[in-house]
Design an enzyme around this catalytic site. Structure first.
Site: not given
Length: 496
Positions: A320, A377, A418
């Site tokens: 991320s 995602d 995610h």
């Protein structure tokens, strides 16, 4: 430095040939097969994989030395006494491998093969050509291994969310790989702060400098020989603080220069530019502490000097927000000059970082970037790029699909799509875009059940409950497993 020409023939051919792919498509594992794997997980914990002959060989128990385990296991996972029955049918030998969830003895030999002659290709020397679809087994192990380094970065932050640069000696990183030693924790500082009244009401949320990752180096000589070089790892977690979220939404482009406070700009598309918030977190210095950029460059230079004369690689990995910072780090290290040390990035669920000119600069400097992306995602599609302008992707992409997992619900929510553990789970089960999820994947799904219980298919949740599975003390919304807890100090063992 090992040349790409010295790659063994096993790495040059696809990991899954056409005949095997056709066979897998015909004998795709069923729910019964995966439920059988849960049986092996909880009842036959100590079994080893039977031989691939027509007549199954007797299964021998794994011998464990009396040493401290690498990771602690809950008491219910301790190996049951008595003999373990061998697998009965040929189909079960293919799809019901009892090693699916079995941990390798922590003090035994490495389960990973020798990659000394092939590590350059595995780390992108030729852009991972021919290694991604189908996914080569050695590359799969490398990706999973670096995902676990990122998981350790999350663990270090969650153990000390209030850690500051002055507390660096007190930071403990729960590394999965004992061959590596942490040499320095890494901190990132936000360029923004909370209003004074909110800061007084929530001092933890107002903390501008937070532990974001660490630098580690392989010090085990056997592992150095296996890998063909000494590996320096820089691992970075994703967004965890309020101020990091505030930086994430600052999507304006700024010049990728030393001016951390440069004004957002969308003009002059030929100049390398990056997302304002990511750049601020990377370049902003804290009160009495250097910026993340200065910490990384200083530590890496020190390690390169220490191991001068050896073959060394630099691997940057993140999830991320950490994936975005990993690209910025790789860009700077690759362009730092000096000895040409290979720099590779393995990122998980990373957003776009900069414009096309920045992406071209990263690649021109020699940094190799592999982006692991889940098709469902949303983060890898951010910030948006209307009409293909402004933002551009960097490097190569390994595209996964959470709907391919037999354990996850097809309508898994955005958080699951995610989630880092879901990413590692998908990598471990990926064969190719034309093959089903591999049923002999070796990574335990216990951590997936723990993190994403509400997104695991009810079939497997019910099976786990029926077998009186007791996971870590964890809240699983919508799942009865949340009431079956064990002490939170328990750490689940995962292998690949």
């Amino acid at each position: 430095m090992t040349s790409a020409a010295a790659v063994p023939t096993s790495l040059l051919r696809p990991a899954v040939n056409t005949a095997h792919a056709a066979r897998v498509s015909v004998l795709a594992p069923t729910n019964k097969a995966h439920l059988g794997n849960l049986e092996h997980l909880f009842r036959n914990r100590g079994a080893v994989e039977s031989t691939a002959t027509a007549a199954a060989a007797p299964v021998q128990p794994v011998r464990r030395r009396r040493q401290a385990p690498l990771l602690r296991l809950p008491s219910f996972l301790k190996r049951a006494r008595g003999d373990v029955a061998a697998i009965a049918t040929q189909e079960e030998q293919v799809y019901l491998s009892p090693r699916l969830f079995q941990p390798v003895p922590p003090d035994g030999p490495s389960p990973r093969g020798d990659i000394a002659a092939a590590w350059q290709r595995l780390h992108g020397a030729d852009g991972w050509r021919g290694l991604l679809d189908p996914l080569h087994p050695d590359l799969r192990r490398e990706i999973v291994r670096y995902g676990e380094f990122v998981d350790a970065a999350y663990g270090a932050f969650l153990a000390r969310p209030d850690a500051a640069p002055g507390d660096a000696d007190a930071v403990r990183v729960p590394l999965h790989d004992p061959a590596y030693r942490v040499t320095a924790p890494l901190f990132a500082t936000s360029s923004v702060g909370l209003p004074s009244l909110l800061a007084l009401a929530a001092p933890c949320a107002a903390q501008r400098t937070s532990l974001v990752g660490y630098v580690a180096v392989c010090e085990n000589q056997d592992e150095v020989r296996r890998m063909g070089r000494r590996d320096i790892v820089i691992a970075l977690r994703g967004t965890c603080t309020v101020l990091e979220w505030a930086e994430n939404v600052r999507a304006g482009l700024v010049p990728a220069t030393e001016a951390a406070d440069a004004a957002p700009s969308t003009g002059d598309a030929s100049a390398p530019k990056v997302e304002c918030g990511f750049w601020n977190l990377y370049k902003t210095a804290g009160d009495g502490s250097p910026s993340l950029s200065e910490m990384v460059v200083s530590e890496v230079r020190m390690l390169l000097k220490k191991y001068e004369g050896e073959e060394v690689s630099i691997t940057v990995t993140g999830h991320s927000l950490g994936a975005a910072l990993a690209v910025l780090i790789a860009d700077e290290l690759a362009g730092d000059g000096g000895a040409p040390t290979p720099v590779a990035v393995f990122s998980f669920g990373g957003p776009r970082v900069g414009n096309r000119a920045f992406a071209e600069r990263v690649e021109a400097r020699g940094a190799r970037v592999l982006r692991v992306v889940n098709a469902h995602d949303v983060v890898p599609h951010l910030p948006p790029r209307p009409g293909g302008r402004w933002y551009a992707d960097v490097g190569r992409e390994l595209r996964l699909d959470s709907r391919a997992s037999p354990y996850l619900r097809p309508d898994a929510d955005a958080g699951c799509c995610h989630d880092l553990e879901a990413y590692i789970h998908l990598v471990d089960g990926f064969l190719s875009s034309h093959c089903p999820f591999r049923a002999n994947a070796k990574r335990s799904i216990l951590r997936l059940l723990k993190n994403q219980g509400a997104n695991v298919k009810q079939l497997y949740i019910s099976k786990a409950v029926d077998m009186r599975v007791r996971l870590d003390a964890v809240d699983m919304p919508g799942s009865p497993l949340g009431r079956l807890g064990t002490p939170p100090s328990t750490v689940l063992e995962c292998v690949h």
